[in-house]
Design an enzyme around this catalytic site. Sequence first.
Site, PDB file in Angstrom:
ATOM      1  N   ARG A 173      -9.509   9.808  52.090  1.00 48.54           N
ATOM      2  CA  ARG A 173      -9.925   8.503  51.457  1.00 48.54           C
ATOM      3  C   ARG A 173      -9.335   7.175  52.016  1.00 48.54           C
ATOM      4  O   ARG A 173      -9.580   6.256  51.448  1.00 48.54           O
ATOM      5  CB  ARG A 173      -8.342   8.957  50.593  1.00 48.54           C
ATOM      6  CG  ARG A 173      -8.053   9.514  48.975  1.00 48.54           C
ATOM      7  CD  ARG A 173      -6.866  10.116  48.471  1.00 48.54           C
ATOM      8  NE  ARG A 173      -6.264   8.778  48.267  1.00 48.54           N
ATOM      9  CZ  ARG A 173      -6.466   8.038  46.851  1.00 48.54           C
ATOM     10  NH1 ARG A 173      -7.010   8.198  46.429  1.00 48.54           N
ATOM     11  NH2 ARG A 173      -5.793   7.046  46.492  1.00 48.54           N
ATOM     12  N   ARG A 177     -13.085   1.544  60.246  1.00 49.80           N
ATOM     13  CA  ARG A 177     -14.223   0.893  60.601  1.00 49.80           C
ATOM     14  C   ARG A 177     -13.662  -0.247  61.957  1.00 49.80           C
ATOM     15  O   ARG A 177     -12.547  -0.513  62.275  1.00 49.80           O
ATOM     16  CB  ARG A 177     -14.411  -0.427  59.260  1.00 49.80           C
ATOM     17  CG  ARG A 177     -13.284  -0.696  59.131  1.00 49.80           C
ATOM     18  CD  ARG A 177     -13.763  -1.822  57.576  1.00 49.80           C
ATOM     19  NE  ARG A 177     -12.913  -1.427  56.324  1.00 49.80           N
ATOM     20  CZ  ARG A 177     -12.515  -1.587  55.011  1.00 49.80           C
ATOM     21  NH1 ARG A 177     -11.463  -2.317  55.909  1.00 49.80           N
ATOM     22  NH2 ARG A 177     -12.347  -1.585  54.243  1.00 49.80           N
ATOM     23  N   ARG A 250       3.337  16.985  43.233  1.00 52.16           N
ATOM     24  CA  ARG A 250       3.953  16.677  43.969  1.00 52.16           C
ATOM     25  C   ARG A 250       4.882  15.149  43.160  1.00 52.16           C
ATOM     26  O   ARG A 250       3.517  14.597  42.507  1.00 52.16           O
ATOM     27  CB  ARG A 250       2.804  15.542  45.579  1.00 52.16           C
ATOM     28  CG  ARG A 250       4.528  15.169  46.490  1.00 52.16           C
ATOM     29  CD  ARG A 250       4.380  16.326  47.269  1.00 52.16           C
ATOM     30  NE  ARG A 250       5.361  15.941  48.400  1.00 52.16           N
ATOM     31  CZ  ARG A 250       6.683  16.367  48.988  1.00 52.16           C
ATOM     32  NH1 ARG A 250       7.196  18.224  47.897  1.00 52.16           N
ATOM     33  NH2 ARG A 250       7.870  15.717  50.142  1.00 52.16           N
ATOM     34  N   ARG A 281       6.844   4.169  51.691  1.00 55.17           N
ATOM     35  CA  ARG A 281       6.947   2.806  51.269  1.00 55.17           C
ATOM     36  C   ARG A 281       7.306   1.931  50.844  1.00 55.17           C
ATOM     37  O   ARG A 281       8.796   2.523  50.043  1.00 55.17           O
ATOM     38  CB  ARG A 281       5.519   2.216  50.885  1.00 55.17           C
ATOM     39  CG  ARG A 281       5.251   3.199  49.648  1.00 55.17           C
ATOM     40  CD  ARG A 281       3.139   2.898  49.279  1.00 55.17           C
ATOM     41  NE  ARG A 281       2.774   4.127  49.044  1.00 55.17           N
ATOM     42  CZ  ARG A 281       1.914   4.650  48.498  1.00 55.17           C
ATOM     43  NH1 ARG A 281       0.562   4.405  48.517  1.00 55.17           N
ATOM     44  NH2 ARG A 281       1.509   5.517  47.072  1.00 55.17           N
ATOM     45  N   GLU A 301       9.863   3.880  47.851  1.00 55.55           N
ATOM     46  CA  GLU A 301       9.228   5.026  47.040  1.00 55.55           C
ATOM     47  C   GLU A 301       9.226   5.987  48.401  1.00 55.55           C
ATOM     48  O   GLU A 301       9.035   6.333  49.583  1.00 55.55           O
ATOM     49  CB  GLU A 301       7.664   4.847  47.289  1.00 55.55           C
ATOM     50  CG  GLU A 301       7.086   5.849  46.722  1.00 55.55           C
ATOM     51  CD  GLU A 301       5.324   5.929  46.806  1.00 55.55           C
ATOM     52  OE1 GLU A 301       4.926   4.435  45.742  1.00 55.55           O
ATOM     53  OE2 GLU A 301       4.551   6.249  46.669  1.00 55.55           O
ATOM     54  N   TYR A 349      -6.958  13.843  40.629  1.00 54.40           N
ATOM     55  CA  TYR A 349      -5.649  12.656  41.785  1.00 54.40           C
ATOM     56  C   TYR A 349      -6.819  11.671  41.262  1.00 54.40           C
ATOM     57  O   TYR A 349      -7.535  11.400  42.238  1.00 54.40           O
ATOM     58  CB  TYR A 349      -5.632  12.770  43.494  1.00 54.40           C
ATOM     59  CG  TYR A 349      -5.133  12.197  44.083  1.00 54.40           C
ATOM     60  CD1 TYR A 349      -5.020  11.295  43.497  1.00 54.40           C
ATOM     61  CD2 TYR A 349      -5.083  12.535  45.262  1.00 54.40           C
ATOM     62  CE1 TYR A 349      -3.912  10.019  44.109  1.00 54.40           C
ATOM     63  CE2 TYR A 349      -4.538  11.193  45.879  1.00 54.40           C
ATOM     64  CZ  TYR A 349      -4.184  10.284  45.894  1.00 54.40           C
ATOM     65  OH  TYR A 349      -3.035   9.681  46.514  1.00 54.40           O
ATOM     66  N   ASP A 351      -7.775   8.240  41.263  1.00 56.18           N
ATOM     67  CA  ASP A 351      -7.893   6.579  40.646  1.00 56.18           C
ATOM     68  C   ASP A 351      -8.326   5.916  39.568  1.00 56.18           C
ATOM     69  O   ASP A 351      -9.047   6.726  38.492  1.00 56.18           O
ATOM     70  CB  ASP A 351      -8.863   5.706  42.013  1.00 56.18           C
ATOM     71  CG  ASP A 351      -8.310   6.358  43.170  1.00 56.18           C
ATOM     72  OD1 ASP A 351      -7.092   6.613  43.631  1.00 56.18           O
ATOM     73  OD2 ASP A 351      -9.393   6.306  44.107  1.00 56.18           O
TER      74      ASP A 351
HETATM   75  N1  UDP Z   1      -2.285   7.497  55.090  1.00 53.41           N
HETATM   76  C1  UDP Z   1      -1.256   7.882  56.357  1.00 53.41           C
HETATM   77  N2  UDP Z   1      -0.598   6.830  56.767  1.00 53.41           N
HETATM   78  C2  UDP Z   1      -0.476   5.446  56.240  1.00 53.41           C
HETATM   79  C3  UDP Z   1      -0.850   5.449  55.227  1.00 53.41           C
HETATM   80  C4  UDP Z   1      -1.932   6.527  54.064  1.00 53.41           C
HETATM   81  O1  UDP Z   1      -1.229   8.814  56.795  1.00 53.41           O
HETATM   82  O2  UDP Z   1       0.116   4.476  56.358  1.00 53.41           O
HETATM   83  C5  UDP Z   1      -2.326   8.589  55.349  1.00 53.41           C
HETATM   84  C6  UDP Z   1      -1.436   9.798  54.317  1.00 53.41           C
HETATM   85  O3  UDP Z   1      -2.716  11.451  54.847  1.00 53.41           O
HETATM   86  C7  UDP Z   1      -1.582   9.781  52.596  1.00 53.41           C
HETATM   87  C8  UDP Z   1      -3.790   8.914  52.684  1.00 53.41           C
HETATM   88  O4  UDP Z   1      -3.774   8.804  53.623  1.00 53.41           O
HETATM   89  O5  UDP Z   1      -1.637  11.097  51.709  1.00 53.41           O
HETATM   90  C9  UDP Z   1      -3.697   8.572  52.143  1.00 53.41           C
HETATM   91  O6  UDP Z   1      -2.685   6.680  51.311  1.00 53.41           O
HETATM   92  P1  UDP Z   1      -2.609   6.039  50.132  1.00 53.41           P
HETATM   93  O7  UDP Z   1      -1.218   5.543  50.488  1.00 53.41           O
HETATM   94  O8  UDP Z   1      -3.897   4.988  50.529  1.00 53.41           O
HETATM   95  O9  UDP Z   1      -2.495   7.446  49.007  1.00 53.41           O
HETATM   96  P2  UDP Z   1      -2.240   6.282  47.874  1.00 53.41           P
HETATM   97  O10 UDP Z   1      -0.442   7.595  47.375  1.00 53.41           O
HETATM   98  O11 UDP Z   1      -1.392   5.418  47.680  1.00 53.41           O
HETATM   99  O12 UDP Z   1      -2.883   7.129  46.586  1.00 53.41           O
END
Ligand code: UDP
Length: 372
Positions: A173, A177, A250, A281, A301, A349, A351
């Site tokens: 996801r 880059r 989850r 976060r 969170e 899941y 978006d």
């Molecule tokens: N991820 C990570 N470090 C970060 C942010 C994301 O390793 O700082 C990884 C982690 O495996 C996570 C996945 O990327 O489960 C998707 O994260 P994101 O925060 O994009 O998912 P959301 O909960 O916002 O859909």
Amino acid sequence: MAQYDYLVVGAGISSAVFVHEATKVGKTCLVIDRRDHIAGNIYTAEQEGINVHVYGAHIFHTSIKRVWDYVNQFAEFNNYINSPVAVYKDELYNLPFNMNTFAQMWHDVRTPAQAKARIAQQVAEAGIGEPANLEEQAISLVGRDIYEKLIKGYTEKQWGRGCTELPASIIKRLPCRFIYDNNYFNDRWQGIPMGGYTAMVERMFGNVEIRLGVEYKDLIAEQPDIADKVIYCGPIDEFYDFKLGTLEYRSLRFETEVLEEENFQGNAVVNYTEREVPYTRIIEHKHFEFGQQPKTIITREYPADWQPGDEPYYPINDERNSALYAQYEDLAAQEGRVIFAGRLGGYKYYDMDKAIDAALDLVERELGIAIG
Ligand code: UDP
């Protein structure tokens, strides 16, 4: 004769798309939701003049043109670009993984070629071929240093499992880059609806009748023939009284605080990637809309185990749950009057843009209207 053409269970985004289109062609709909508000998990509530994302941050982003055109009928989107910052102990990094991150991690790295060489060296040291799990996938993409500091702890607390026991797909996801670009998403369009998501969903529902705090099972027990058809956006296993087993999720827990200061962290999203910090976060809601209010509101969170009855957030797409969902899908295929939709109906899941796209597909199938 039934009172309504459609009973729509759930008042979230999938429901709103369907109801908007159905009422436009003269169908009568009744919408119910067990919660006391509309908009499902994209619900925003105003506090101190700030739109608080009550069920976690939602940043709209899409590359699907018909979805972008669709949502712009109901809201003007601002120019917010998501650029989270990651905190690991006393170090600060830009996300997603890009040249800024690489240069911050490795002080002798400046160019894409240097970054690629450093990652290749760490992949070779780890002896990874075809990645078999999330850990191997992550190291292949960004090398061991970034994996250890920015991925391992965050992912393990988010999912409650070790990175070697998680599928590689989760990490895919995230963009990686080799340019200096902190935009978290690769999508063509991005933004936050000005005035909040709740107002947007309200406009989608228009004048349709919505009953809040109503359970589907209670209503249908009293009035089994209230509608010709049911669009069910609730959990599919609950519809069948969990008779084949319970689909797992989850969950998340949020701690929200009003602070007597104007600007707490200088960014909407700051990730805490070390295992020892219990939250993943901190969201500072005002920055989604460039707010200038005198106070600020932040939300920590915390990932949480899920028990039946808790809020479901992320479906667990492992073998057990995927097989169980397939069995429920077989039951659903035999229904004449009930159609399952949305994140919970489809155990996906999603978006937001994918949820809207799927709802537009449903509109086409069910109502025969082509959109976009
Ligand atoms: N991820 C990570 N470090 C970060 C942010 C994301 O390793 O700082 C990884 C982690 O495996 C996570 C996945 O990327 O489960 C998707 O994260 P994101 O925060 O994009 O998912 P959301 O909960 O916002 O859909």
